[in-house]
Scaffold this motif. Sequence first.
Motif, PDB file in Angstrom:
ATOM      1  N   SER A 114       0.814  -1.221  -0.007  1.00  0.00           N
ATOM      2  CA  SER A 114       0.005  -0.100  -0.077  1.00  0.00           C
ATOM      3  C   SER A 114       0.815   1.296  -0.140  1.00  0.00           C
ATOM      4  CB  SER A 114      -0.963   0.128   1.194  1.00  0.00           C
ATOM      5  OG  SER A 114      -1.467   1.103   1.273  1.00  0.00           O
ATOM      6  N   ARG A 119      -0.699   6.401   3.977  1.00  0.00           N
ATOM      7  CA  ARG A 119      -1.625   7.580   4.047  1.00  0.00           C
ATOM      8  C   ARG A 119      -1.518   7.897   5.768  1.00  0.00           C
ATOM      9  NH1 ARG A 119      -1.420   7.439  -0.598  1.00  0.00           N
ATOM     10  NH2 ARG A 119      -3.059   7.094  -1.811  1.00  0.00           N
ATOM     11  N   ALA A 128      -3.401   2.637   3.240  1.00  0.00           N
ATOM     12  CA  ALA A 128      -4.718   3.186   2.345  1.00  0.00           C
ATOM     13  C   ALA A 128      -5.794   2.709   2.568  1.00  0.00           C
ATOM     14  CB  ALA A 128      -4.244   3.282   1.053  1.00  0.00           C
TER      15      ALA A 128
END
Length: 201
Positions: A77, A80, A85
């Motif tokens: 991923s 974030r 995410a």
Amino acid sequence: MSAPYILVLFYSRHGATAEMARHIARGIEQGGIEARLRTVPAISTECEAVAPSIPEDGALYASLDDLKNCSGLALGSPTRFGNMAAPLKYFLDGTSNLWLTGALVGKPAGVFTSTASLHGGQETTLLSMIMPLLHHGMLITGLPYSESALLNTTGGGTPYGPSHHAGADGKRKLDEHEIALCRALGLRLAATAQKLESPRG
């Protein structure tokens, strides 16, 4: 019974994590096991799928059966806010039945990530992906410092798993060390899966 495979499951927004997934898949196949590339659909802020039911290009969307029947897992991923995410978390949140049945217990797993900034939460993102895998009883396969690229990298790369520094514009390509570490994770997953499968055969 179908041939064993390692599931390379990822979410990628701008392509860097997808590129890492392809290098990990090459390492898996170099290790003698099929690599099955799968992604997850984007979701909205209301956590509803907003992508078409079939991707227009690239990897197919993962199913729970892809995960249930794999011999090992590479999970990737972008970062974030130092976490995985939302689309990948959303998919993992739907795996309770696999947890209840112990479908993933004892299978090897590794994680990988890409970030815009060099210190943008690579290690915390990797750890955020490791936690649900531990709850599933998977065996975490990181990267040892016997991998020389881990000592020489000036971009991404951690003992928790491969990482990539994509740059603020997301255009920085994977360098030789980042690629080497992706391939190394693939090889380790393939070798570990084979060792774990051999006594059962």
